[in-house]
Write an enzyme that holds these catalytic residues in place. Sequence first.
Site, PDB file in Angstrom:
ATOM      1  N   GLY A   1       1.319  -1.250  -0.243  1.00  0.00           N
ATOM      2  CA  GLY A   1       0.262  -0.090  -0.256  1.00  0.00           C
ATOM      3  C   GLY A   1       0.613   1.123  -0.432  1.00  0.00           C
ATOM      4  CB  ALA A   2       4.454   1.862  -1.076  1.00  0.00           C
ATOM      5  CG  ASN A   3      -1.005   3.171  -3.764  1.00  0.00           C
ATOM      6  OD1 ASN A   3      -1.051   2.548  -3.872  1.00  0.00           O
ATOM      7  ND2 ASN A   3      -1.403   4.425  -4.374  1.00  0.00           N
ATOM      8  CB  THR A   4      -1.426   6.637  -1.799  1.00  0.00           C
ATOM      9  OG1 THR A   4      -2.291   7.740  -1.709  1.00  0.00           O
ATOM     10  CG2 THR A   4      -2.488   5.495  -1.028  1.00  0.00           C
TER      11      THR A   4
ATOM     12  CE1 TYR B   1      -8.354  -0.221   8.861  1.00  0.00           C
ATOM     13  CE2 TYR B   1      -9.457   0.526  11.380  1.00  0.00           C
ATOM     14  CZ  TYR B   1      -8.314   0.440  10.610  1.00  0.00           C
ATOM     15  OH  TYR B   1      -7.029   0.857  10.316  1.00  0.00           O
TER      16      TYR B   1
ATOM     17  N   GLY C   1       2.094   4.378   3.991  1.00  0.00           N
ATOM     18  CA  GLY C   1       3.127   3.650   2.762  1.00  0.00           C
ATOM     19  C   GLY C   1       4.055   4.440   1.997  1.00  0.00           C
TER      20      GLY C   1
END
Length: 321
Positions: free
Chosen positions: A49-52, A204, A55
Amino acid sequence: MDWSVLFQHPAWVLSTALLAFVVRLQRRGSWDPKACSAVLSGKTAIVTGANTGIGKFIALDFARRGAHVILACRSESRGTAAVKEIREKTGNSNVHLRLVDVSSLDSVSEFSKKILEEEKALHILVNNAAVSGLPKQMTKDGLDMSFATNHLGPFLLTNQLLDLVKHSAPARIVNVSSMNHKKGQVDFSHFHGENLNYSLDEVYNHTKLHNIICTNELARRLQGTGVTANSVNPGIVMTEVMRHYPLFFRCLFNLIGLFFFKSSEEGAVSPIYCAVAEEMEGITGKYVDSDCSLKLPAPLARDPALAVKDFEICERLTSKL
């Protein structure tokens, strides 16, 4: 938009405001990544999840420290943009994108297979990708989408890469959880989408509790290997995790957040602390709070018998691959 939803959940609004005040107090005195001299040259790190959001700032920090960083993302376009940004800001060209949808066990297995073929070491694994507020959806594996994304997919990913991580010791596994785990419950039928209330963040919360429970059992199993496994609360952060919530709640969250919540960069501090800080060397099976202090998680998360059972059930659910 059905505005009556606001009045159906007044406690959520009040608790959000109160939590915001607590987080504001915690923003001061936290560990400062910029003051940490840890160098990651020659080290390999994976961040999901490192695109935003959180992350991306975790990956950015690792890249600044000289690591070979792999951004594990679902979106190719957004992942490519994040890689470009991180390379430009850090001058580190050894930052790469690898596609994975952590809600799909097939996708996770394909990702793991490629990593094992391409990489000779893995020193840091940060399981960060998560969703909240999804309506009921089932994956083709027969799993609830939120549980697959937040827990079972990352669980499988970690297990499939575990031998590589152990081979690379000393190494660290960091699982991003949440303070909301304290509101979670353990019901193993949840994995299959049964007995779940899909209101706001309830699902969640359950997934984040399972994160901590299984992290603790993983840490126990890794004793003596040189690999540590810890769970971490990043705090209440202005990220896209609430993109599936009703519009009103997103607006309310963002409005309150402008004054009280952490930015994504601030939210990345405690996960980075777990991954690189000298103070965390050899520390395993712990829950790190948003101010980088060790705290006791909820009682259910500290039940060793429950941890063994949870871990074994997750192994069975993901072992078909």
